[in-house]
Design a protein around this motif. Structure first.
Motif, PDB file in Angstrom:
ATOM      1  N   MET A 332      78.549  88.251  66.989  1.00 35.10           N
ATOM      2  CA  MET A 332      78.064  88.707  65.694  1.00 35.10           C
ATOM      3  C   MET A 332      79.204  88.743  64.678  1.00 35.10           C
ATOM      4  O   MET A 332      79.056  88.305  63.525  1.00 35.10           O
ATOM      5  N   THR A 333      80.360  89.229  65.117  1.00 34.08           N
ATOM      6  CA  THR A 333      81.521  89.318  64.244  1.00 34.08           C
ATOM      7  C   THR A 333      82.037  87.927  63.886  1.00 34.08           C
ATOM      8  O   THR A 333      82.400  87.664  62.733  1.00 34.08           O
ATOM      9  N   ARG A 334      82.054  87.035  64.864  1.00 31.53           N
ATOM     10  CA  ARG A 334      82.493  85.660  64.592  1.00 31.53           C
ATOM     11  C   ARG A 334      81.589  84.999  63.563  1.00 31.53           C
ATOM     12  O   ARG A 334      82.059  84.311  62.647  1.00 31.53           O
ATOM     13  N   LEU A 335      80.288  85.206  63.693  1.00 30.13           N
ATOM     14  CA  LEU A 335      79.347  84.629  62.733  1.00 30.13           C
ATOM     15  C   LEU A 335      79.601  85.148  61.321  1.00 30.13           C
ATOM     16  O   LEU A 335      79.518  84.402  60.343  1.00 30.13           O
ATOM     17  N   LEU A 336      79.932  86.443  61.222  1.00 27.71           N
ATOM     18  CA  LEU A 336      80.190  87.010  59.903  1.00 27.71           C
ATOM     19  C   LEU A 336      81.463  86.420  59.297  1.00 27.71           C
ATOM     20  O   LEU A 336      81.486  86.051  58.110  1.00 27.71           O
ATOM     21  N   LEU A 337      82.525  86.319  60.083  1.00 29.26           N
ATOM     22  CA  LEU A 337      83.765  85.748  59.558  1.00 29.26           C
ATOM     23  C   LEU A 337      83.568  84.283  59.167  1.00 29.26           C
ATOM     24  O   LEU A 337      84.148  83.810  58.181  1.00 29.26           O
TER      25      LEU A 337
END
Length: 362
Positions: A332-337
């Motif tokens: 989820m964090t990778r997608l946001l970055l």
């Protein structure tokens, strides 16, 4: 670092530039993440940063990059709250809000989400800001916080199907990624689990053990995950010739699991297998079964869902369907970055696969 640099105070960009043999402008480009810099020069600057002990001025950097290097991790609650909570700030702070945050911290699921997010952000020099959005006012504050650029984007974990926050963020054009598919379609990326497949694993395991009088404690049926786990379980049981399964709805809490198990035993005293839609409810079910003199798994086999710390706290340890929450939170964090680096990129979804973890309860 040399004695001269130590005596001169904090190292500067000029110090790094001299150590790397490049211009101050080149150092600034590397420090601020500009991509079109020769890799060899980038490496030289990074070595010089390490040697000099230079630390970027985050406030100055944010003025240049327009980035806060912080991510809002938002736990968002129900869409509608009691009017009294809206009318009184004190009531909101000490009543509804405190009960919401207490429920969040009592559930091991949220700790696992935080772990996954922190572990992904920390090596990248970024930090999460934990926010709660359990009321209309709190949701407005989250949107305002993001609009002001105090966080670069939001990771949103909703606890209620009617949560309006994802739509509010999408309407504001803010960067966000959701943990779990939203109940209503919004153009926001998300990660989720193949919940129906996980429930299928639980049903097949109970049937494989020889259980024939099986019941289930579902999750909240206004939450997509609760609906999907129940659907997957019922469909699998029907495929194996069990058209009717006793169901009691729980709320993903240990207390609701205890109440549901009490009701199931009262209405179906001969049951020999139980699937609880999360580990906390399964823990509550096992507690009631022990109190009623039923052995687990001898008399009643129990399967949970999540593979959280509650599964190991259970006695006997809980057979459960693993949801890789830490990995999902990291993705989820990778997608946001990725969204922050490519604002015009497509909205997407990533679905993880469940796994059955067999322990002593079934």
């Amino acid at each position: 670092m040399t004695d001269d640099l130590r005596s001169a105070g904090a190292p500067t960009l000029e110090d790094v530039a001299r150590a790397a043999g490049v211009s101050r402008a080149t150092v600034s480009r590397v420090v601020n993440g500009v991509r079109n810099v020769d890799p060899a020069i980038q490496e030289a600057v990074r070595r010089a940063v390490s040697v000099t002990g230079y630390t970027p001025n985050r406030a100055a950097r944010s003025l240049v990059t327009r980035r806060a290097d912080a991510i809002a991790l938002v736990v968002s609650g129900a869409g509608v709250e009691p009017e009294a909570a809206e009318e009184s700030e004190d009531t909101t702070a000490s009543g509804h809000g405190s009960s919401f945050t207490a429920q969040v911290f009592a559930d091991p699921f949220f700790g696992r989400v935080v772990t996954g997010v922190v572990n992904y952000l920390r090596p990248r020099g970024m930090h999460p800001v934990l926010m709660f959005a359990e009321s209309s006012r709190a949701r407005e504050e989250v949107v305002a916080y993001l609009r002001q650029g105090r966080a670069d984007g939001a990771l949103v974990v909703s606890t209620h199907a009617e949560d309006p926050l994802p739509a509010l963020i999408a309407e504001a054009g803010l960067a966000a990624v959701l943990f779990a598919r939203p109940a209503r379609p919004v153009p926001v990326s998300y990660v989720d689990l193949a919940h129906q497949d996980g429930a299928r694993l639980a049903a097949e395991h109970l049937l494989g053990r020889g259980c024939r009088r099986i019941a289930t404690i579902s999750g909240p049926l206004d939450v997509p995950a609760g609906q999907a786990r129940l659907t997957g379980f019922r469909d699998t049981m029907a495929r194996h010739g069990h058209p009717y399964i006793p169901i009691v709805e729980g709320q993903f809490t240990q207390e609701s699991g205890e109440a549901a198990m009490e009701r199931l035993l009262a209405e179906h005293p001969d049951l020999d297998g139980v699937f609880a839609a999360n580990d906390l409810m399964a823990l509550g079910a096992c507690h009631v079964l022990r109190e009623r003199g039923r052995s687990v798994p001898g008399d009643v086999a129990v399967v949970g869902f999540d593979d959280s710390s509650a599964a190991l706290a259970c006695r006997p340890p809980l057979t459960t369907v693993r949801q890789p929450v830490e990995g999902m939170a990291a993705e989820m964090t990778r997608l946001l970055l990725d969204r922050l680096s490519r604002p015009d990129g497509p909205v997407t979804s990533v679905i993880f696969e469940p796994e059955l973890v067999v322990r002593g309860s079934a």
